[in-house]
Structures are given as structure tokens and as C-alpha cells.
Design a protein around this motif. Structure first.
Motif, PDB file in Angstrom:
ATOM      1  N   LEU A 105       0.861  -1.186  -0.147  1.00  0.00           N
ATOM      2  CA  LEU A 105      -0.088   0.195   0.144  1.00  0.00           C
ATOM      3  C   LEU A 105       0.894   1.124   0.065  1.00  0.00           C
ATOM      4  CD1 LEU A 105      -2.788  -1.070   2.531  1.00  0.00           C
ATOM      5  CD2 LEU A 105      -2.675  -1.213   0.234  1.00  0.00           C
ATOM      6  N   ASP A 106       2.265   1.122   0.067  1.00  0.00           N
ATOM      7  CA  ASP A 106       3.157   2.187   0.124  1.00  0.00           C
ATOM      8  C   ASP A 106       2.771   3.138   1.430  1.00  0.00           C
ATOM      9  OD1 ASP A 106       5.362   3.731  -0.605  1.00  0.00           O
ATOM     10  OD2 ASP A 106       4.189   4.918  -1.913  1.00  0.00           O
ATOM     11  N   LYS A 107       2.498   2.432   2.391  1.00  0.00           N
ATOM     12  CA  LYS A 107       2.196   3.325   3.754  1.00  0.00           C
ATOM     13  C   LYS A 107       3.089   2.966   4.703  1.00  0.00           C
ATOM     14  CE  LYS A 107      -2.759   3.978   3.890  1.00  0.00           C
ATOM     15  NZ  LYS A 107      -3.953   3.460   4.499  1.00  0.00           N
ATOM     16  N   ALA A 108       3.516   3.801   5.627  1.00  0.00           N
ATOM     17  CA  ALA A 108       4.237   3.434   6.800  1.00  0.00           C
ATOM     18  C   ALA A 108       3.511   2.565   7.610  1.00  0.00           C
ATOM     19  CB  ALA A 108       4.807   4.737   7.599  1.00  0.00           C
ATOM     20  N   ILE A 109       4.362   1.647   8.486  1.00  0.00           N
ATOM     21  CA  ILE A 109       3.614   0.727   9.384  1.00  0.00           C
ATOM     22  C   ILE A 109       2.775   1.323  10.261  1.00  0.00           C
ATOM     23  CG2 ILE A 109       3.951  -0.683  11.423  1.00  0.00           C
ATOM     24  CD1 ILE A 109       4.860  -2.415   9.048  1.00  0.00           C
ATOM     25  N   LEU A 110       3.060   2.263  10.787  1.00  0.00           N
ATOM     26  CA  LEU A 110       2.139   2.872  11.737  1.00  0.00           C
ATOM     27  C   LEU A 110       0.652   3.623  11.252  1.00  0.00           C
ATOM     28  CD1 LEU A 110       4.541   4.508  14.306  1.00  0.00           C
ATOM     29  CD2 LEU A 110       3.310   2.537  14.574  1.00  0.00           C
ATOM     30  N   LYS A 111       0.771   3.861   9.918  1.00  0.00           N
ATOM     31  CA  LYS A 111      -0.349   4.395   9.063  1.00  0.00           C
ATOM     32  C   LYS A 111      -1.479   3.111   8.702  1.00  0.00           C
ATOM     33  CE  LYS A 111       1.920   8.557   7.507  1.00  0.00           C
ATOM     34  NZ  LYS A 111       2.447   9.454   6.394  1.00  0.00           N
ATOM     35  N   LEU A 112      -1.094   2.060   8.832  1.00  0.00           N
ATOM     36  CA  LEU A 112      -2.203   0.842   8.458  1.00  0.00           C
ATOM     37  C   LEU A 112      -3.386   1.059   9.401  1.00  0.00           C
ATOM     38  CD1 LEU A 112       0.670  -1.914   8.037  1.00  0.00           C
ATOM     39  CD2 LEU A 112      -0.660  -0.478   6.024  1.00  0.00           C
ATOM     40  N   THR A 113      -4.555   0.829   8.636  1.00  0.00           N
ATOM     41  CA  THR A 113      -5.746   0.820   9.433  1.00  0.00           C
ATOM     42  C   THR A 113      -6.582  -0.369   9.310  1.00  0.00           C
ATOM     43  OG1 THR A 113      -6.966   1.197   7.361  1.00  0.00           O
ATOM     44  CG2 THR A 113      -6.138   3.301   8.451  1.00  0.00           C
ATOM     45  N   ASN A 114      -7.523  -0.764  10.275  1.00  0.00           N
ATOM     46  CA  ASN A 114      -8.244  -1.845  10.286  1.00  0.00           C
ATOM     47  C   ASN A 114      -8.728  -2.310   8.891  1.00  0.00           C
ATOM     48  OD1 ASN A 114      -8.105  -2.099  13.086  1.00  0.00           O
ATOM     49  ND2 ASN A 114      -9.872  -0.999  13.615  1.00  0.00           N
ATOM     50  N   GLU A 115      -9.315  -1.206   8.006  1.00  0.00           N
ATOM     51  CA  GLU A 115      -9.706  -1.634   6.687  1.00  0.00           C
ATOM     52  C   GLU A 115      -8.315  -2.165   5.810  1.00  0.00           C
ATOM     53  OE1 GLU A 115     -10.146   1.233   8.556  1.00  0.00           O
ATOM     54  OE2 GLU A 115     -12.233   0.807   9.113  1.00  0.00           O
ATOM     55  N   ASP A 116      -7.445  -1.582   6.286  1.00  0.00           N
ATOM     56  CA  ASP A 116      -6.299  -2.008   5.075  1.00  0.00           C
ATOM     57  C   ASP A 116      -6.084  -3.690   5.600  1.00  0.00           C
ATOM     58  OD1 ASP A 116      -5.939   0.495   4.189  1.00  0.00           O
ATOM     59  OD2 ASP A 116      -4.218   0.909   5.821  1.00  0.00           O
ATOM     60  N   TYR A 117      -5.828  -3.824   6.540  1.00  0.00           N
ATOM     61  CA  TYR A 117      -5.995  -5.380   7.074  1.00  0.00           C
ATOM     62  C   TYR A 117      -6.805  -6.363   6.598  1.00  0.00           C
ATOM     63  CZ  TYR A 117      -1.773  -4.489  10.000  1.00  0.00           C
ATOM     64  OH  TYR A 117      -0.522  -4.118  10.347  1.00  0.00           O
ATOM     65  N   ASN A 118      -8.167  -5.964   6.718  1.00  0.00           N
ATOM     66  CA  ASN A 118      -9.380  -6.559   6.376  1.00  0.00           C
ATOM     67  C   ASN A 118      -9.595  -6.676   4.863  1.00  0.00           C
ATOM     68  OD1 ASN A 118     -10.715  -7.037   9.031  1.00  0.00           O
ATOM     69  ND2 ASN A 118     -11.400  -5.096   8.806  1.00  0.00           N
ATOM     70  N   GLU A 119      -9.329  -5.790   4.012  1.00  0.00           N
ATOM     71  CA  GLU A 119      -9.490  -5.956   2.617  1.00  0.00           C
ATOM     72  C   GLU A 119      -8.309  -6.751   1.966  1.00  0.00           C
ATOM     73  OE1 GLU A 119      -9.534  -1.823   1.221  1.00  0.00           O
ATOM     74  OE2 GLU A 119     -11.298  -1.127   2.403  1.00  0.00           O
ATOM     75  N   HIS A 120      -7.115  -6.956   2.783  1.00  0.00           N
ATOM     76  CA  HIS A 120      -6.152  -7.889   2.058  1.00  0.00           C
ATOM     77  C   HIS A 120      -5.866  -9.109   2.898  1.00  0.00           C
ATOM     78  CE1 HIS A 120      -5.151  -3.779   0.676  1.00  0.00           C
ATOM     79  NE2 HIS A 120      -4.810  -4.372  -0.350  1.00  0.00           N
ATOM     80  N   GLY A 121      -7.283  -9.736   3.258  1.00  0.00           N
ATOM     81  CA  GLY A 121      -6.947 -11.238   3.718  1.00  0.00           C
ATOM     82  C   GLY A 121      -6.479 -11.353   5.269  1.00  0.00           C
ATOM     83  N   MET A 122      -6.566 -10.267   5.926  1.00  0.00           N
ATOM     84  CA  MET A 122      -6.170 -10.505   7.308  1.00  0.00           C
ATOM     85  C   MET A 122      -7.010 -10.031   8.331  1.00  0.00           C
ATOM     86  SD  MET A 122      -2.191  -9.203   6.954  1.00  0.00           S
ATOM     87  CE  MET A 122      -2.182  -8.196   5.433  1.00  0.00           C
ATOM     88  N   GLY A 123      -8.318 -10.066   7.996  1.00  0.00           N
ATOM     89  CA  GLY A 123      -9.403 -10.036   9.242  1.00  0.00           C
ATOM     90  C   GLY A 123      -9.239 -10.654  10.118  1.00  0.00           C
ATOM     91  N   SER A 124      -8.753 -12.144  10.058  1.00  0.00           N
ATOM     92  CA  SER A 124      -8.475 -12.879  11.573  1.00  0.00           C
ATOM     93  C   SER A 124      -7.819 -12.229  12.186  1.00  0.00           C
ATOM     94  CB  SER A 124      -8.532 -14.221  11.069  1.00  0.00           C
ATOM     95  OG  SER A 124      -7.399 -14.599  10.250  1.00  0.00           O
ATOM     96  N   LEU A 125      -6.591 -11.697  11.551  1.00  0.00           N
ATOM     97  CA  LEU A 125      -5.533 -10.925  12.322  1.00  0.00           C
ATOM     98  C   LEU A 125      -6.109  -9.992  13.344  1.00  0.00           C
ATOM     99  CD1 LEU A 125      -2.702 -10.919  13.433  1.00  0.00           C
ATOM    100  CD2 LEU A 125      -2.169  -9.343  11.339  1.00  0.00           C
ATOM    101  N   ILE A 126      -6.934  -9.213  12.875  1.00  0.00           N
ATOM    102  CA  ILE A 126      -7.394  -7.984  13.512  1.00  0.00           C
ATOM    103  C   ILE A 126      -8.451  -8.529  14.561  1.00  0.00           C
ATOM    104  CG2 ILE A 126      -8.974  -6.093  13.361  1.00  0.00           C
ATOM    105  CD1 ILE A 126      -6.531  -5.375  12.074  1.00  0.00           C
ATOM    106  N   ALA A 127      -9.299  -9.578  14.161  1.00  0.00           N
ATOM    107  CA  ALA A 127     -10.335 -10.024  15.349  1.00  0.00           C
ATOM    108  C   ALA A 127      -9.410 -10.668  16.392  1.00  0.00           C
ATOM    109  CB  ALA A 127     -10.938 -11.101  14.629  1.00  0.00           C
ATOM    110  N   GLU A 128      -8.157 -11.283  15.934  1.00  0.00           N
ATOM    111  CA  GLU A 128      -7.678 -11.980  17.160  1.00  0.00           C
ATOM    112  C   GLU A 128      -6.953 -11.150  18.034  1.00  0.00           C
ATOM    113  OE1 GLU A 128      -3.985 -15.214  17.116  1.00  0.00           O
ATOM    114  OE2 GLU A 128      -5.251 -15.360  15.811  1.00  0.00           O
ATOM    115  N   VAL A 129      -6.270 -10.091  17.402  1.00  0.00           N
ATOM    116  CA  VAL A 129      -5.471  -8.865  18.023  1.00  0.00           C
ATOM    117  C   VAL A 129      -6.228  -7.939  18.872  1.00  0.00           C
ATOM    118  CG1 VAL A 129      -3.340  -7.260  17.852  1.00  0.00           C
ATOM    119  CG2 VAL A 129      -3.241  -9.458  16.908  1.00  0.00           C
ATOM    120  N   GLY A 130      -7.328  -7.420  17.825  1.00  0.00           N
ATOM    121  CA  GLY A 130      -7.963  -6.364  18.495  1.00  0.00           C
ATOM    122  C   GLY A 130      -8.085  -5.008  17.650  1.00  0.00           C
ATOM    123  N   SER A 131      -6.852  -4.445  17.085  1.00  0.00           N
ATOM    124  CA  SER A 131      -6.804  -3.375  16.370  1.00  0.00           C
ATOM    125  C   SER A 131      -5.620  -3.263  15.559  1.00  0.00           C
ATOM    126  CB  SER A 131      -7.024  -2.016  17.259  1.00  0.00           C
ATOM    127  OG  SER A 131      -5.997  -1.919  17.900  1.00  0.00           O
TER     128      SER A 131
END
Length: 646
Positions: A300-326
Motif C-alpha cells: 500500500l506504500d504506507k508506513a507501518i504506523l499508518k495502516l488501518t483496520n480496513e487495510d488489514y481486512n481488505e487484504h485477507g487479514m481480517g482474522s488477525l484484526i479479530a484476534e489482536v483487536g486493532s
């Protein structure tokens, strides 16, 4: 290892979802040794089955470094298990043209040395394309070759490797799916990859005789193998990509009984390995979270600290957000992990809290031992870190594992002989030897092995350059150890297997120095395999020390560097050493001390750039990737991965 009678490639099937990107059956093994064992077992099982049925077993065979271990195991099965090859008929894929059968470069000689001379096969059942024919004879010869294959009922198992262009056999990009055995012109990339075997690209034949793609596709069973990180990109294209003439290996997707057999490194670009969250639910551990976050940040050409919940969800990592929290929690954790890898103190910072640092603060100064497979790998791959260790007062030693003598041009020897001749005008014995060497070099044929005297002179040239680099970097000459490991000293590209003597030499040096930290080359895409063997030697020596219960080795950190042929992935790096503009210039100057490798190296591999250019660009790219992830901006960086004892 499995019993010979077992079905080696039978595996518990992976679920369809995991394999949804793969269009060829793919089996991944821990290393090439295990993978080769299973391939050899399948071949042996076929031979035995055909023997029981009173039939011929027809094998299509390949050359090159990939199948050699398979052949070693087949020879072992013959000698130790009584496997007979009297019912076996073989057809080799290809041969250079023109090529004399007795040339050291011929595939006739290769197959004899690796297989046929050691088994009971009938010589009349061995077929290898004849590179000694006149051009006018080739067309009929190729038609006859096809007819011979048909007359024995076709090929039962065809063994293949894969070239960097995706070629199979010598079917280069542009080859037709229906092509048959024929004379072809070799792609420049293929010739460049073969340059090391011929001691220079200019000596590589421009043509070859090869089975066609159509010939290969008619085989009843195809096993295509690939080892090492260098093959990972083309494997991914062949297994997951679209079928296209520009990558001939993709035609194998049409075959109904074809398997790719890979070691872990060659599989590393497959989607299920590189980005498993795109194909299945993942068990999210710390390493996988770090890998996934870095991948997403770069995608996404974004710094690590700028990634959002939507970024993770839209790229197959929704389960990670659900597991970790945010996303914020994930981002901060990964950011801190990356931040802690960066250190300007590769030997540890004295009198500092080292709980979050890659290296320990104590003891200081440390004894640092750098293993360099060739006489220039130390400064090419970790020259900035080496300089930093010296500047910070550590007792730095460098162990040059091989002489590197085959990588010196003949003209370099003549240049040094001219100097020595003038200096030693009154030494008649030396003058006589110098004349003999010059006479040998004047009559030397392309690809001919050097005489022992020439090998010695070339080794001395590289030793002198390594000492010059040590002096420049501030490493005392007495701290330079020239091991000249015996496995390397063949005068040819092909080396001997590592031996007890290689391990003992390394063991003795380790026991003598008892270093607090070891640096070794993990640059395993070295196309000639020297780096891999050198690392194996170190690991075997370390294991012996561990088995003996040596306390010091358990307290020793082992750091693996890269740089000559590839770089570590950011997600794998456990120590990143910043290099400023001044130290980058010093590193390049240290590389320049290796004058015989300057301008044009004997074995450049598939990268046209000089080694100093490759190193500089890789180091700058590493720093740039850290910067884009949101870290501090540096001129350049060298990365390391720590080897952890089991």
C-alpha cells in the motif's frame, strides 16, 4: 529417510483452498537432500516394478547441478540395495553444440561421472544427443532420436530442472508446445548462467541439441525439480502463472502427471508460502504478523504506523484484526520490533541496557570471527559492519575459507609474473618456473584446468588482495586466516564433497579463537554452491563443539550475512547496521583492493554489475525499505539474521 520400497511422493493432500493459486502439483521438502531422496526412490520403484513385469524402464534424464544428488542416491541404491539397471533405457535431454563427448563440458562426461560409470546399465541403452556431428547431419539425427524414444514405448519418467528463463531442457523462451528434438540457439541469459562452467561467457557454445517441449510433454510422468532461493521467482511463474511461450515451463501445466519437487528455499515465492493469509486461515505467531504487516505496508506504500483496520481486512487479514483487536496494536508491535533491529553497535554497546538490542553489551571488546567463503565476501557483504567492529575496538579476525583461485583471469597471473621476473632476475630456478607457467598459459585451451603451479599463483594473488583489504580495514595481518578448505581445491567449478578435513580445519580455528560472535555467509543463492558448502562446514564444526559441551560456543552469537548475490528480507532481519556515506565509501575502497575481481569478475553470475555496485545498491535499498516502513532514514544498511542453536 524412507525405505526404498515406499511410494516416495505420496503425500497427505492439502486442501483445495490452500492450493488455489497452483496449477501444477507441488511437493515441498525441507532441503534438496530429502527432496532428491524421494525422487530417486520413485525412479527406483519404477525400475523394480518394470523388472517384475519383464519390461524396460525408460528414463528421461537431465544434467546440471539440480539432479546430481538424485544420481548419487541411485548409485547408492545400486551398490547397497542391489538395484539393477540392466532393464533401464535412458534418453538425455540435451547437449551443447558443437561439443566433443570427451570434453570436460560435455553431458556425456557429466552423465558418466555422476551415474553411468557406477551402475550396471547396458551402454547400448544410453542415449545422449551427439554434439560432435556436422550441422548437416543434425536434422536426420534428431528425427532418429525421436524414433528411438517411440520404439521403446516412450519415456516413463522424465526428470527436469528449470532454468532462470523458465527453460526446460534447452527449450528457450519462444519454444513451441509441439516442438521436437532439434538444434536451437541458446538465450544470452542461459549462456551467462553457464559461463562459470566454461570459465567465461565467451567460451559457452551458442547452440545446443535439445528434446523439444512436445517430446517432453509426451512422457508418461514428469518430475521437475528446483533448489535454492535463486529459482524461487521462476518456480512461482511456472506453477502459478499463465501459460505462455516466454516461460516454457508453464506448458507443463497441460501435463496430466507432472509434479514440481522443491526445497523450502525454491518454494519461497509461492503464494501459500510467501503470503499464506491470501489462501487460508493462519495461525498468527509473532513472525507471521511481522511478515504480513511489512508486506501490507509495502503493498500500500504506507508506513507501518499508518495502516488501518480496513487495510488489514481488505487484504485477507481480517482474522488477525479479530484476534489482536486493532491495527494500532499490531502496527506498534511490529514498528517496535523493526526499531530494535537497528544498531550502530554490531559488537554490542558497552555500558548500555542490552535487553532490547540485537547484541550483548558484555564482554567488551569481543573477539569477532568473520568467515568469508571467497577472499572478498567479507568486504562485499558486510564491509561496513567489519569497519564498525574494528573502529569500536573489537578483536576482529577473518577466516578466508577457500583460495578463490579459479576466479582469477590468466592475464592476472602473467601480470604478476612480469613483476616477479624483473624482481627475481638472478633467480634461475624461479625464472625457469615462470617460463613454464607462461608457456602453459599460452597454449591453454578454453575451459582447460589450470596446472597446480598456476592454481597456486592464482591463490596467492587472491591472498595478497585479501591481506590488502584487511590492512585497509584495520584488521591485523596475523588475524587473517587462510583456510584453503580442501573441498574447493579441484581447479574446476565442480568441487569435492565436504570432508572431515574441512570440518577439522574449521573446528580447530574456532577452538583456538573461542570467538564471542561469528559472522558467516548465508548467501545461499551463490550459483556455484561454494557458500552453501562453506556454511555447512561451519555448522558441522559448531555442532561438534556443542556435542562436546563447550561452554563458550553456547554463549557465542552466530550472525548470517548476505549481499553478494541477494539480501535478507526485512521481515527476517534481526540486526540492521546503518552505514553512513563515509563508511560506504570506505567499504567500496576495501572491495577495490580485490583488483583481480574488479571491472569484470570471472564468475559474475546473472548480474552484470560489479560486486561493489551490487553491494552498494542492496545496502541502499535495505535502508530505503526501512525508511518507507516508517523508520529513520539512513544512507545504507547491512542486514543480519541470527542462527539459533537447537
Amino acid at each position: 529417510m524412507q525405505d526404498l520400497a515406499e511410494n516416495p511422493l505420496k503425500r497427505e493432500p492439502l486442501d483445495t483452498e490452500t492450493l488455489k493459486f497452483e496449477k501444477i502439483n507441488t511437493h515441498i521438502y525441507e532441503d534438496s537432500q530429502n527432496a532428491s531422496w524421494y525422487v530417486a526412490n520413485e525412479i527406483a520403484s519404477l525400475i523394480k516394478q518394470k523388472q517384475e513385469q519383464g519390461q524396460k524402464a525408460v528414463l528421461g534424464l537431465a544434467t546440471g547441478s539440480t539432479p546430481t544428488k538424485v544420481y548419487d542416491y541411485l548409485v547408492q541404491f545400486h551398490k547397497e540395495n542391489g538395484l539393477s539397471f540392466k532393464n533401464v533405457v535412458t534418453f538425455n535431454l540435451d547437449e551443447y553444440f558443437p561439443m566433443s563427448p570427451d570434453s570436460i563440458h560435455s553431458y556425456v562426461r557429466f552423465m558418466n561421472e555422476h551415474l553411468f560409470d557406477h551402475i550396471d546399465i547396458d551402454p547400448h541403452n544410453v542415449h545422449i544427443p551427439d554434439g560432435s556431428l556436422s550441422k548437416e547431419e543434425i536434422r536426420k539425427y534428431c528425427l532418429d532420436y525421436e524414433e528411438k524414444i517411440q520404439n521403446v514405448g516412450g519415456i516413463d519418467i522424465q526428470v527436469l530442472g528449470i532454468g532462470r528463463t523458465g527453460h526446460i531442457g534447452f527449450n528457450e523462451p519462444g519454444s513451441s508446445l509441439h516442438s521436437k528434438t532439434r538444434l536451437v540457439r541458446l538465450d544470452r541469459v542461459t549462456r551467462l548462467d553457464a559461463a562459470s562452467d566454461f570459465f567465461g561467457e565467451e567460451n559457452v557454445p551458442r547452440r545446443a541439441i535439445t528434446m523439444g517441449v512436445g517430446t517432453i510433454m509426451e512422457s508418461k510422468r514428469i518430475i521437475i525439480m528446483a533448489w535454492g532461493e535463486g529459482k524461487a521467482p521462476i518456480v512461482q511463474q511456472a506453477v502459478e502463472g499463465k501459460i505462455k511461450e516466454s516461460v516454457p515451463a508453464t506448458f507443463l501445466q497441460h501435463h496430466k502427471n507432472c509434479d514440481f519437487v522443491l526445497d523450502g528455499a525454491a518454494s519461497s515465492f509461492l503464494t501459500r508460502i510467501k503470503t499464506p493469509w491470501l489462501v487460508t486461515e493462519c495461525d498468527w505467531d509473532e513472525k507471521l504478523i511481522k511478515t504480513a504487516s511489512i508486506w501490507l505496508s509495502e503493498k500500500l506504500d504506507k508506513a507501518i504506523l499508518k495502516l488501518t483496520n480496513e487495510d488489514y481486512n481488505e487484504h485477507g487479514m481480517g482474522s488477525l484484526i479479530a484476534e489482536v483487536g486493532s491495527a494500532e496494536q499490531i502496527n506498534l508491535s511490529v514498528f517496535n520490533q523493526l526499531q530494535r533491529t537497528i544498531t550502530g553497535w554490531p559488537g554490542g554497546k558497552p555500558n548500555a541496557d542490552d535487553s532490547q538490542r540485537p547484541e550483548r553489551a558484555q564482554p567488551h571488546p569481543k573477539t569477532s570471527l568473520i568467515f568469508s567463503p571467497h577472499p572478498d565476501d567479507d568486504v562485499i557483504s558486510m564491509g561496513g559492519t567489519l569497519l564498525r567492529l574494528v573502529d569500536q575496538g573489537h578483536n576482529v579476525h577473518v577466516a578466508y575459507q577457500t583460495s578463490g583461485n579459479i576466479a582469477v583471469f590468466d592475464d592476472e597471473v602473467i601480470r604478476f609474473l612480469d613483476f616477479a621476473t624483473d624482481v627475481q632476475k638472478d633467480n634461475k630456478e624461479l625464472q625457469k618456473k615462470f617460463k613454464e607457467v607462461r608457456k602453459f598459459l599460452a597454449s591453454k585451451k578454453p575451459g582447460e584446468l589450470d596446472s597446480p603451479e598456476v592454481q597456486n599463483f592464482k591463490g596467492l594473488i587472491r591472498k595478497g588482495e585479501a591481506l590488502a583489504a584487511c590492512r585497509y580495514c584495520g584488521v591485523p595481518e596475523e588475524n587473517a586466516h587462510f583456510q584453503n578448505l580442501p573441498f574447493y581445491e579441484t581447479g574446476a567449478v565442480r568441487k569435492k564433497p565436504l570432508s572431515e578435513e574441512d570440518v577439522q580445519i574449521t573446528y580447530d580455528l574456532l577452538n583456538k579463537l573461542k570467538p564471542h560472535q561469528i559472522f558467516a555467509a548465508g548467501d545461499l543463492s551463490d550459483p556455484h554452491g561454494t557458500h552453501r558448502v562453506c556454511l555447512d562446514v561451519i555448522f558441522k564444526a559448531i555442532q561438534r563443539l556443542l556435542d562436546e559441551g563447550s561452554d563458550w560456543i553456547r554463549n557465542c552469537y552466530v550472525w548470517l550475512y548476505r549481499g553478494a548475490w541477494q539480501e535478507w528480507d526485512i521481515a527476517d532481519m534481526e540486526m540492521a547496521v546503518p552505514i553512513g556515506p563515509k563508511d560506504m565509501a570506505r567499504k567500496i575502497n576495501a572491495i577495490f583492493k580485490h583488483q583481480s575481481q574488479k571491472d569484470s569478475a570471472m564468475f559474475p553470475g546473472n548480474d552484470k554489475r560489479e560486486f561493489w555496485q551490487r553491494a552498494e545498491q542492496r545496502n541502499k535499498d535495505t535502508a530505503n525499505r526501512y525508511n518507507q516502513l516508517g523508520m529513520a532514514e539512513y544512507e545504507a544498511m547491512e542486514g543480519f539474521v541470527r542462527y539459533h542453536f537447537e
